[in-house]
Design an enzyme around this catalytic site. Structure first.
Site, PDB file in Angstrom:
ATOM      1  N   LEU A  41       0.844  -1.203   0.000  1.00  0.00           N
ATOM      2  CA  LEU A  41       0.000   0.000   0.000  1.00  0.00           C
ATOM      3  C   LEU A  41       0.881   1.256   0.000  1.00  0.00           C
ATOM      4  O   LEU A  41       2.096   1.176   0.162  1.00  0.00           O
ATOM      5  CB  LEU A  41      -0.901  -0.028   1.241  1.00  0.00           C
ATOM      6  N   GLY A  42       0.260   2.417  -0.192  1.00  0.00           N
ATOM      7  CA  GLY A  42       1.014   3.674  -0.103  1.00  0.00           C
ATOM      8  C   GLY A  42       1.245   4.369  -1.430  1.00  0.00           C
ATOM      9  O   GLY A  42       1.719   5.507  -1.470  1.00  0.00           O
ATOM     10  N   CYS A  45       3.835   7.568  -3.764  1.00  0.00           N
ATOM     11  CA  CYS A  45       4.530   8.324  -2.719  1.00  0.00           C
ATOM     12  C   CYS A  45       5.393   7.437  -1.823  1.00  0.00           C
ATOM     13  O   CYS A  45       6.586   7.660  -1.671  1.00  0.00           O
ATOM     14  CB  CYS A  45       3.485   9.080  -1.907  1.00  0.00           C
ATOM     15  N   ILE A 272      10.142  14.442 -17.278  1.00  0.00           N
ATOM     16  CA  ILE A 272       9.479  15.574 -17.942  1.00  0.00           C
ATOM     17  C   ILE A 272       8.029  15.715 -17.489  1.00  0.00           C
ATOM     18  O   ILE A 272       7.222  16.343 -18.157  1.00  0.00           O
ATOM     19  CB  ILE A 272       9.552  15.447 -19.476  1.00  0.00           C
ATOM     20  N   HIS A 445      14.292  32.513  18.967  1.00  0.00           N
ATOM     21  CA  HIS A 445      15.644  32.858  18.519  1.00  0.00           C
ATOM     22  C   HIS A 445      16.638  31.858  19.103  1.00  0.00           C
ATOM     23  O   HIS A 445      16.522  31.513  20.269  1.00  0.00           O
ATOM     24  CB  HIS A 445      15.990  34.267  19.012  1.00  0.00           C
TER      25      HIS A 445
HETATM   26  P1  FAD Z   1      -0.561   7.523  -6.245  1.00  0.00           P
HETATM   27  O1  FAD Z   1       0.313   7.725  -5.098  1.00  0.00           O
HETATM   28  O2  FAD Z   1       0.029   7.475  -7.596  1.00  0.00           O
HETATM   29  O3  FAD Z   1      -1.340   6.174  -5.949  1.00  0.00           O
HETATM   30  C1  FAD Z   1      -2.241   5.602  -6.847  1.00  0.00           C
HETATM   31  C2  FAD Z   1      -2.284   4.124  -6.595  1.00  0.00           C
HETATM   32  O4  FAD Z   1      -3.354   3.587  -7.361  1.00  0.00           O
HETATM   33  C3  FAD Z   1      -1.042   3.370  -7.065  1.00  0.00           C
HETATM   34  O5  FAD Z   1      -0.506   2.624  -5.999  1.00  0.00           O
HETATM   35  C4  FAD Z   1      -1.533   2.462  -8.193  1.00  0.00           C
HETATM   36  O6  FAD Z   1      -0.894   1.201  -8.175  1.00  0.00           O
HETATM   37  C5  FAD Z   1      -2.999   2.319  -7.841  1.00  0.00           C
HETATM   38  N1  FAD Z   1      -3.853   2.058  -9.005  1.00  0.00           N
HETATM   39  C6  FAD Z   1      -3.877   2.741 -10.184  1.00  0.00           C
HETATM   40  N2  FAD Z   1      -4.848   2.241 -10.989  1.00  0.00           N
HETATM   41  C7  FAD Z   1      -5.435   1.228 -10.291  1.00  0.00           C
HETATM   42  C8  FAD Z   1      -6.506   0.352 -10.576  1.00  0.00           C
HETATM   43  N3  FAD Z   1      -7.177   0.412 -11.724  1.00  0.00           N
HETATM   44  N4  FAD Z   1      -6.825  -0.572  -9.633  1.00  0.00           N
HETATM   45  C9  FAD Z   1      -6.157  -0.643  -8.463  1.00  0.00           C
HETATM   46  N5  FAD Z   1      -5.159   0.180  -8.140  1.00  0.00           N
HETATM   47  C10 FAD Z   1      -4.797   1.107  -9.041  1.00  0.00           C
HETATM   48  N6  FAD Z   1       4.881  14.606  -3.604  1.00  0.00           N
HETATM   49  C11 FAD Z   1       5.080  15.330  -2.493  1.00  0.00           C
HETATM   50  O7  FAD Z   1       4.134  15.959  -2.001  1.00  0.00           O
HETATM   51  N7  FAD Z   1       6.297  15.382  -1.880  1.00  0.00           N
HETATM   52  C12 FAD Z   1       7.361  14.728  -2.364  1.00  0.00           C
HETATM   53  O8  FAD Z   1       8.445  14.789  -1.787  1.00  0.00           O
HETATM   54  C13 FAD Z   1       7.201  13.959  -3.541  1.00  0.00           C
HETATM   55  N8  FAD Z   1       8.233  13.285  -4.069  1.00  0.00           N
HETATM   56  C14 FAD Z   1       8.057  12.531  -5.193  1.00  0.00           C
HETATM   57  C15 FAD Z   1       9.147  11.869  -5.728  1.00  0.00           C
HETATM   58  C16 FAD Z   1       9.011  11.100  -6.865  1.00  0.00           C
HETATM   59  C17 FAD Z   1      10.210  10.390  -7.429  1.00  0.00           C
HETATM   60  C18 FAD Z   1       7.728  10.980  -7.473  1.00  0.00           C
HETATM   61  C19 FAD Z   1       7.546  10.124  -8.683  1.00  0.00           C
HETATM   62  C20 FAD Z   1       6.626  11.642  -6.954  1.00  0.00           C
HETATM   63  C21 FAD Z   1       6.783  12.440  -5.809  1.00  0.00           C
HETATM   64  N9  FAD Z   1       5.723  13.154  -5.260  1.00  0.00           N
HETATM   65  C22 FAD Z   1       5.913  13.916  -4.137  1.00  0.00           C
HETATM   66  C23 FAD Z   1       4.373  13.112  -5.847  1.00  0.00           C
HETATM   67  C24 FAD Z   1       3.473  12.143  -5.062  1.00  0.00           C
HETATM   68  O9  FAD Z   1       4.056  10.862  -5.060  1.00  0.00           O
HETATM   69  C25 FAD Z   1       2.087  12.090  -5.686  1.00  0.00           C
HETATM   70  O10 FAD Z   1       1.559  13.392  -5.801  1.00  0.00           O
HETATM   71  C26 FAD Z   1       1.149  11.257  -4.834  1.00  0.00           C
HETATM   72  O11 FAD Z   1       1.635   9.944  -4.672  1.00  0.00           O
HETATM   73  C27 FAD Z   1      -0.244  11.213  -5.457  1.00  0.00           C
HETATM   74  O12 FAD Z   1      -1.086  10.440  -4.679  1.00  0.00           O
HETATM   75  P2  FAD Z   1      -2.330   9.680  -5.294  1.00  0.00           P
HETATM   76  O13 FAD Z   1      -2.971   8.966  -4.143  1.00  0.00           O
HETATM   77  O14 FAD Z   1      -3.153  10.585  -6.106  1.00  0.00           O
HETATM   78  O15 FAD Z   1      -1.737   8.611  -6.324  1.00  0.00           O
HETATM   79  P1  NAI Z   2       7.879  18.670 -13.520  1.00  0.00           P
HETATM   80  O1  NAI Z   2       6.621  19.054 -14.181  1.00  0.00           O
HETATM   81  O2  NAI Z   2       8.169  19.167 -12.161  1.00  0.00           O
HETATM   82  O3  NAI Z   2       9.117  19.079 -14.428  1.00  0.00           O
HETATM   83  C1  NAI Z   2       9.257  18.633 -15.729  1.00  0.00           C
HETATM   84  C2  NAI Z   2      10.228  19.548 -16.443  1.00  0.00           C
HETATM   85  O4  NAI Z   2      10.544  18.972 -17.689  1.00  0.00           O
HETATM   86  C3  NAI Z   2       9.662  20.931 -16.715  1.00  0.00           C
HETATM   87  O5  NAI Z   2      10.595  21.891 -16.304  1.00  0.00           O
HETATM   88  C4  NAI Z   2       9.440  20.933 -18.217  1.00  0.00           C
HETATM   89  O6  NAI Z   2       9.591  22.211 -18.785  1.00  0.00           O
HETATM   90  C5  NAI Z   2      10.529  19.993 -18.673  1.00  0.00           C
HETATM   91  N1  NAI Z   2      10.287  19.349 -19.961  1.00  0.00           N
HETATM   92  C6  NAI Z   2       9.115  18.904 -20.460  1.00  0.00           C
HETATM   93  N2  NAI Z   2       9.325  18.321 -21.661  1.00  0.00           N
HETATM   94  C7  NAI Z   2      10.649  18.393 -21.903  1.00  0.00           C
HETATM   95  C8  NAI Z   2      11.483  17.958 -22.976  1.00  0.00           C
HETATM   96  N3  NAI Z   2      10.972  17.313 -24.023  1.00  0.00           N
HETATM   97  N4  NAI Z   2      12.801  18.207 -22.896  1.00  0.00           N
HETATM   98  C9  NAI Z   2      13.330  18.855 -21.833  1.00  0.00           C
HETATM   99  N5  NAI Z   2      12.581  19.295 -20.792  1.00  0.00           N
HETATM  100  C10 NAI Z   2      11.269  19.053 -20.823  1.00  0.00           C
HETATM  101  O7  NAI Z   2       7.871  17.066 -13.576  1.00  0.00           O
HETATM  102  P2  NAI Z   2       8.751  15.984 -12.821  1.00  0.00           P
HETATM  103  O8  NAI Z   2      10.016  16.590 -12.320  1.00  0.00           O
HETATM  104  O9  NAI Z   2       8.826  14.823 -13.732  1.00  0.00           O
HETATM  105  O10 NAI Z   2       7.858  15.627 -11.586  1.00  0.00           O
HETATM  106  C11 NAI Z   2       6.520  15.142 -11.773  1.00  0.00           C
HETATM  107  C12 NAI Z   2       5.644  15.527 -10.633  1.00  0.00           C
HETATM  108  O11 NAI Z   2       5.995  14.824  -9.458  1.00  0.00           O
HETATM  109  C13 NAI Z   2       5.752  17.001 -10.313  1.00  0.00           C
HETATM  110  O12 NAI Z   2       4.656  17.645 -10.893  1.00  0.00           O
HETATM  111  C14 NAI Z   2       5.693  17.092  -8.846  1.00  0.00           C
HETATM  112  O13 NAI Z   2       4.457  17.602  -8.454  1.00  0.00           O
HETATM  113  C15 NAI Z   2       5.821  15.660  -8.330  1.00  0.00           C
HETATM  114  N6  NAI Z   2       6.997  15.591  -7.476  1.00  0.00           N
HETATM  115  C16 NAI Z   2       7.026  16.327  -6.332  1.00  0.00           C
HETATM  116  C17 NAI Z   2       8.131  16.341  -5.527  1.00  0.00           C
HETATM  117  C18 NAI Z   2       8.133  17.197  -4.317  1.00  0.00           C
HETATM  118  O14 NAI Z   2       7.075  17.658  -3.920  1.00  0.00           O
HETATM  119  N7  NAI Z   2       9.274  17.432  -3.680  1.00  0.00           N
HETATM  120  C19 NAI Z   2       9.323  15.559  -5.833  1.00  0.00           C
HETATM  121  C20 NAI Z   2       9.211  14.850  -7.079  1.00  0.00           C
HETATM  122  C21 NAI Z   2       8.076  14.867  -7.835  1.00  0.00           C
END
Ligand code: FAD
Ligand code: NAI
Length: 466
Positions: A41-42, A45, A272, A445
């Site tokens: 689960l989870g 994220c 991207i 502070h």
């Molecule tokens: P998800 O977490 O994507 O969960 C959806 C779940 O649904 C999945 O487990 C999937 O397997 C399941 N599912 C899909 N379709 C079906 C189906 N038909 N039947 C059953 N199960 C299904 N956000 C932050 O706020 N802080 C961060 O530091 C951060 N870091 C990130 C780092 C990375 C590398 C990535 C990729 C994302 C990061 N994010 C971060 C973004 C964050 O993970 C997502 O915004 C968040 O997980 C979205 O939650 P959600 O519940 O909408 O979907």
């Molecule tokens: P992003 O939307 O943050 O960044 C994608 C970047 O790729 C943009 O700057 C865009 O201009 C660029 N781009 C798009 N097409 C391109 C191309 N063809 N060539 C070169 N550059 C291109 O998306 P990212 O980094 O993939 O993250 C996805 C999502 O995951 C984010 O929207 C974010 O909300 C979430 N996330 C959040 C984190 C956090 O809260 N700390 C950490 C990691 C992900």
């Protein structure tokens, strides 16, 4: 309520949106199930997103501080040795403990976990692993997955062209990593591998990194990352990536067109953006469309246009962030239970967990100015006693307030602990605070947070320590 149905609420997806919705629904006395196709689960994220990336960022930050002399400056002399297997081990351990924690919470709250991929038969029926399950309310919380780049094939197993999931698991430090996309993932995971010894080149289509962030923050952040050694190719697009064995040749050209050039690398990270997960969900069976961006549109209460079907998290419009999904999870459950669940989408903080951290909430200065006259107060971390003592001079706090009402419209921070500091700004904005309210709030502070107070004081031109 459930008499004619198996459940009152069936949530599809157990990410931060779905698992929180399921737990809250159960807490409110509704008979609840959650379908999840992953082994644990989870969601994104906990399994391959927020948590494992932060585990690698935290560990690599210690490594770099030991390696670059930052610790020696404090009188702690160490010569670090990288043990990547242990670093990955503690990442996997964090994931295991936290995903296991959700399984425990499901049991405790009597949420049934239906293992498998769910697909709609009709608005009150889904099939999960061959079984038909009915529910009065169905919440779509299927999240998002990596946006593919045409002409670039990701193969996480080979570890040459990877997405964020592959980039978390590299078995060795690349010599040269090319990051495609200067967004949050590119900068966070690019930072991890740079700290551990890789040369990192970031290719970004736009003229600036970090779209969506305040303009001044984007500019300053890029300067800091450049100083740390990340090379940027802005206004540049990748047209193809050729892989031969363990080497990749990346062809790039100016975003507006022009002569192409090639870059050699042993690892390419495609970051991207992400796209909503709706494939195979059977939305056509219930007459639910997606918008041009593939998202499911909802009303303010997270109901879709189909009666009894709701949607939250990454699959609907808005920032793709875990805390946004969680808050929507609570709100949708409360709305289903007949209460009033609200999410204030104007106050969703955003944090990039690099060093220093970058955080913001509310409007950027550019967006605020489009709406009317603003006053801006800024305070550099260099003049904050705690940041200075800790040898963390980079960054600033910026408070943007409405020129007439003084109401705070946005706060932007670059600081070592910006992610922790931004919570105070979000809370102040939720309560409709003015910059004066923040300026006259007593801050402990010496803390980094005093820089928020000083920036608020600077809105009226009266900071003390600068
Ligand atoms: P998800 O977490 O994507 O969960 C959806 C779940 O649904 C999945 O487990 C999937 O397997 C399941 N599912 C899909 N379709 C079906 C189906 N038909 N039947 C059953 N199960 C299904 N956000 C932050 O706020 N802080 C961060 O530091 C951060 N870091 C990130 C780092 C990375 C590398 C990535 C990729 C994302 C990061 N994010 C971060 C973004 C964050 O993970 C997502 O915004 C968040 O997980 C979205 O939650 P959600 O519940 O909408 O979907
Ligand atoms: P992003 O939307 O943050 O960044 C994608 C970047 O790729 C943009 O700057 C865009 O201009 C660029 N781009 C798009 N097409 C391109 C191309 N063809 N060539 C070169 N550059 C291109 O998306 P990212 O980094 O993939 O993250 C996805 C999502 O995951 C984010 O929207 C974010 O909300 C979430 N996330 C959040 C984190 C956090 O809260 N700390 C950490 C990691 C992900």
């Amino acid at each position: 309520m459930a008499d004619q149905y198996d459940y009152d609420v069936l949530v599809i997806g157990a990410g931060p949106g779905g698992y929180v919705a399921a737990i809250r629904a159960a807490q409110l006395g509704l008979k609840t199930a959650c379908a999840e196709s992953r082994e644990t689960l989870g969601g994104t994220c906990l399994n391959v997103g927020c948590i494992p990336s932060k585990a690698m960022l935290h560990a690599s930050e210690y490594y770099e501080q030991a390696a670059n002399g930052a610790m020696a400056k404090l009188g702690v002399k160490v010569t670090p040795e990288l043990d990547l297997d242990t670093m990955h081990g503690q990442r996997l351990d964090a994931v295991k403990q936290l995903t296991g924690g959700i399984a425990f919470l499901f049991k405790k709250n009597k949420v049934d976990w239906l293992k498998g991929k769910a697909s709609f038969d009709d608005a009150h029926t889904v099939t999960v692993a061959g079984n038909k399950v009915t529910a009065k309310n169905i919440v779509i919380a299927t999240g998002s997955s990596v946006t593919p780049l045409p002409g670039v094939e990701v193969d996480n197993d080979k570890q040459v062209v990877v997405d964020s999931t592959g980039a978390l698991e590299l078995a060795k430090v690349p010599e040269h990593m090319v990051v495609i996309g200067g967004g949050v993932i590119g900068l966070e995971l690019g930072s991890v591998w740079r700290r551990l010894g890789a040369k990192v080149t970031c290719v970004e289509f736009l003229d600036q990194i970090l779209p969506g962030f305040d303009g001044e923050v984007r500019k300053e952040a890029q300067k800091i990352f450049k100083k740390q050694g990340i090379e940027f190719k802005l206004g540049t697009k990748v047209t193809k990536v050729d892989v031969k064995g363990k080497k990749a040749t990346i062809t790039v050209e100016p975003a507006q067109g022009g002569d192409s050039e090639t870059i050699e690398a042993d690892c390419v990270l495609v970051s991207i953006g992400r796209k909503p997960n709706t494939d195979g969900l059977g939305l056509d069976k219930i007459g639910l469309d997606t918008n041009q961006r593939g998202q499911i549109e909802t009303d303010h209460d997270f109901s879709t246009k189909v009666d009894g079907v709701w949607a939250i998290g990454d699959v609907i419009p808005g920032p793709m962030l875990a805390h946004k999904a969680e808050d929507e999870g609570i709100a949708v459950a409360e709305n289903i239970a007949g209460m009033t669940g609200i999410v204030n989408h104007d106050v969703i903080p955003s944090v990039v967990y690099t060093w220093p951290e970058i955080a913001g909430v509310g409007l950027t200065e550019e967006a605020a100015k489009e709406r009317g006259e603003v006053k801006v107060g800024k305070f550099p971390m260099l003049a904050n006693s705690r940041a200075k003592t800790n040898h963390e001079p980079d960054g600033f706090v910026k408070v943007i307030a409405d020129a007439k009402s003084d109401r705070v419209l946005g706060v932007w921070i670059i600081a070592s602990v910006a992610g922790t500091m931004i919570a105070q700004a979000a809370q102040a904005m939720e309560f409709g605070a003015t910059s004066e309210d923040i300026a006259y709030t007593c801050h402990a502070h010496p803390t980094h947070s005093e820089a928020i107070k000083e920036a608020a004081m600077a809105v009226t031109g009266k900071p003390i320590h600068i």
